[in-house]
Design an enzyme around this catalytic site. Structure first.
Site, PDB file in Angstrom:
ATOM      1  N   ASN A 119       0.826  -1.215   0.000  1.00 43.55           N
ATOM      2  CA  ASN A 119       0.000   0.000   0.000  1.00 43.55           C
ATOM      3  C   ASN A 119       0.856   1.260   0.000  1.00 43.55           C
ATOM      4  O   ASN A 119       0.761   2.091  -0.893  1.00 43.55           O
ATOM      5  CB  ASN A 119      -0.926  -0.006   1.209  1.00 43.55           C
ATOM      6  CG  ASN A 119      -1.967  -1.100   1.141  1.00 43.55           C
ATOM      7  OD1 ASN A 119      -2.012  -1.865   0.181  1.00 43.55           O
ATOM      8  ND2 ASN A 119      -2.814  -1.177   2.157  1.00 43.55           N
ATOM      9  N   HIS A 165     -16.671  37.072 -29.568  1.00 42.65           N
ATOM     10  CA  HIS A 165     -17.829  36.346 -30.105  1.00 42.65           C
ATOM     11  C   HIS A 165     -17.622  35.993 -31.579  1.00 42.65           C
ATOM     12  O   HIS A 165     -18.571  35.951 -32.364  1.00 42.65           O
ATOM     13  CB  HIS A 165     -19.116  37.145 -29.915  1.00 42.65           C
ATOM     14  CG  HIS A 165     -19.396  37.485 -28.486  1.00 42.65           C
ATOM     15  ND1 HIS A 165     -19.922  36.584 -27.594  1.00 42.65           N
ATOM     16  CD2 HIS A 165     -19.180  38.634 -27.787  1.00 42.65           C
ATOM     17  CE1 HIS A 165     -20.037  37.155 -26.408  1.00 42.65           C
ATOM     18  NE2 HIS A 165     -19.584  38.386 -26.492  1.00 42.65           N
ATOM     19  N   SER A 286      -2.759  16.553 -50.372  1.00 38.30           N
ATOM     20  CA  SER A 286      -3.909  15.693 -50.635  1.00 38.30           C
ATOM     21  C   SER A 286      -3.532  14.629 -51.650  1.00 38.30           C
ATOM     22  O   SER A 286      -2.684  14.860 -52.525  1.00 38.30           O
ATOM     23  CB  SER A 286      -5.077  16.539 -51.167  1.00 38.30           C
ATOM     24  OG  SER A 286      -6.052  15.726 -51.773  1.00 38.30           O
TER      25      SER A 286
END
Length: 508
Positions: A119, A165, A286
């Site tokens: 422990n 925002h 890509s």
């Protein structure tokens, strides 16, 4: 009943009738062994060395016995143990190491466990492992912060629009924005330092939960293992889990903040924003679209920072509603998630520092947007308060009407005329304004907007440079603290090796 009995017999036939069961081994014991041998073997051996030294100094083990155990400890092939597979012959890594010590030193090696339990030992191992990983992660956090400070200094005068925002708000500078990220990391460092203090405490000597009747020296164990403090209450030593909850909470906050920063960087990297160009080593193309230049390094940073947050949340969730005591929920099954979160934080800070350090900024595009936008309109309202003695609310109404009229005519802020402003004023206050053309032009100039905002913490370049200089001093303090913590840990490990080597020589 016979069917149920037959089913039970079938399970026993497949799983075995003695410890460990096949599925239990597969699901719990083998994975736990693999994690422990990679992450906990070093801390376990450090504790064994410290325990041996302390027991010998307390005369609970004779010098001769101590020498034999020391020689056994030094003869262990740790690399072989790290490469081993879970066999089921012993319960876990602790018993695997104990068995090998018994084979080398004989039954006397069993006295190494005097006044010790798995422990208090496990908690100490977890804390040592986390300590080392945290030190590594914080080195990378500080390296990232250093890179950001250099980036902010380079862009102290790089004009840009700040957003609230997600909409254009007011002119600022890129350096001012970056310093906000730096200050978040500064707070993270203070939180990490506090978490480190609570982490770097010794549980040794708590034994199972009530200490021991043997005359051991808990403070000597603390000192030998390089812990700063002792967890005094022995039940707290084995039952408390807030040390890791605090560390994971701080790690989570840091990862969330960095994730928000990376989100902005990704947005700035789009062709539409065209502000940030990620360097070639950190982009991919890509398979079908030749024109693509994908900043996937930033995408990976964002997703893996979320993974880091997820690992920390797993730790907190596993602790939630568990008994306050020794229990596996806070131990072997949970600890790997904490290790992964710190390992990720380390790697991602290093990668982000590389991406930031090599990125190119389109200063011209940022300036062009700031000049043509109406982000400066707050300063027009402020100026009307000064020149005409209007209340700010009245001045705000006039400035707002100026924007609406200009937009309806398709003109930018730099094209607004005094006539247009007076036209707006007539509609609001019924008379022309006292402001002249020169002050009007200044009030709509983003450079002027930034320059006059020189209050503490503002975007004025001189103020930004002052903040950078101050934060560099704070950075040096953080670096000195971390280097001292690292050195103390390394010195404790070196001292353990020296003393045990000397014990082994004297015992021959």
């Amino acid at each position: 009943m016979s069917g149920a009995l037959s089913h039970r017999e079938n399970i026993i036939r497949n799983e075995g009738s003695a410890f460990p069961g096949k599925t239990y081994t597969e699901v719990v014991l083998a994975p736990s062994y693999d994690e422990a041998k990679q992450h906990l073997l070093g801390p376990m051996m450090a504790i064994n060395k410290a325990q041996l030294i302390m027991l010998t100094e307390q005369h609970l083990i004779s010098p001769e016995e101590g020498g034999r155990i020391a020689e056994a400890i030094r003869s262990l092939d740790l690399q072989t143990i790290r490469s081993s597979q879970y066999s089921g012959e012993v319960e876990d890594l602790f018993f695997q190491v104990e068995r090998e010590l018994l084979e080398r030193a004989g039954d006397i090696a069993g006295n190494l466990h005097i006044a010790r339990s798995r422990n208090d030992m496990s908690i100490a191992m977890f804390r040592l492992a986390l300590r080392d990983k945290l030190q590594t992660a914080l080195s990378s956090v500080l390296s990232l912060k250093d890179q950001l400070l250099e980036f902010a200094a380079e862009h102290a005068e790089t004009l840009m629009i700040g957003y609230t925002h997600t909409q254009q708000a007011q002119p600022t500078t890129l350096g001012h924005y970056i310093m906000a990220v730096v200050d978040s990391l500064n707070r993270d460092m203070r939180r990490f330092a506090n978490a480190y203090r609570h982490l770097n405490q010794s549980s040794m000597g708590a034994a199972a939960l009530t200490t021991s009747g043997f005359n051991i020296n808990r403070d000597r164990m603390r000192e030998l293992l390089g812990f700063d403090e002792l967890i005094e209450n022995s039940y707290d030593a084995i039952g408390g889990a807030d040390y890791i909850a605090e560390l994971m909470t701080v790690t989570q906050i840091a990862a969330i903040t960095l994730g928000r920063f990376v989100q902005d960087l990704l947005l700035w990297s789009t062709q539409e924003f065209a502000v940030l160009r990620v360097s070639d080593p950190y982009v991919q193309t890509s398979s079908i679209m030749p024109q693509k230049r994908n900043p996937v390094s930033l995408e990976h940073l964002r997703s893996l920072l979320s993974s880091c947050v997820g690992n920390t949340q797993t730790v907190l969730t596993m602790i939630h509603n568990t008994p306050f005591g020794d229990i596996v929920d806070t131990e072997d099954d949970m600890q790997p998630y904490a290790w992964r979160s710190l390992d990720l934080l380390d790697k991602l800070c290093r990668l982000l520092a590389c991406v930031i350090g090599t990125a190119e900024v389109n200063k011209e595009k940022l300036r062009e947007r700031a000049v043509s936008s109406f982000a400066t309109i707050t300063e027009l309202a402020d100026t009307l308060v000064r020149t005409d003695g209007l209340s700010f609310r009245k001045a705000h109404h006039i400035a707002s009407k100026v924007v609406k009229m200009a937009l309806s005519q398709g003109i930018g802020a730099h094209e607004v005329t005094l006539g247009l402003v007076n036209e707006a004023a007539y509609e609001v206050i019924g008379k022309p304004l006292l402001i002249d053309e020169t002050k009007l032009v200044l009030s709509l100039d983003p450079d002027y907007f930034v320059a006059v905002r020189s209050l503490p913490g503002g975007p004025n370049p001189r103020e930004v440079r002052r903040m950078i200089a101050e934060r560099k001093l704070q950075h040096d303090e953080h670096l000195s603290w971390l280097n001292a913590a690292k050195e103390k840990s390394l010195q404790s490990y070196r001292q353990l090796d020296w003393i045990v080597a000397d014990m082994a020589r004297q015992g021959r």
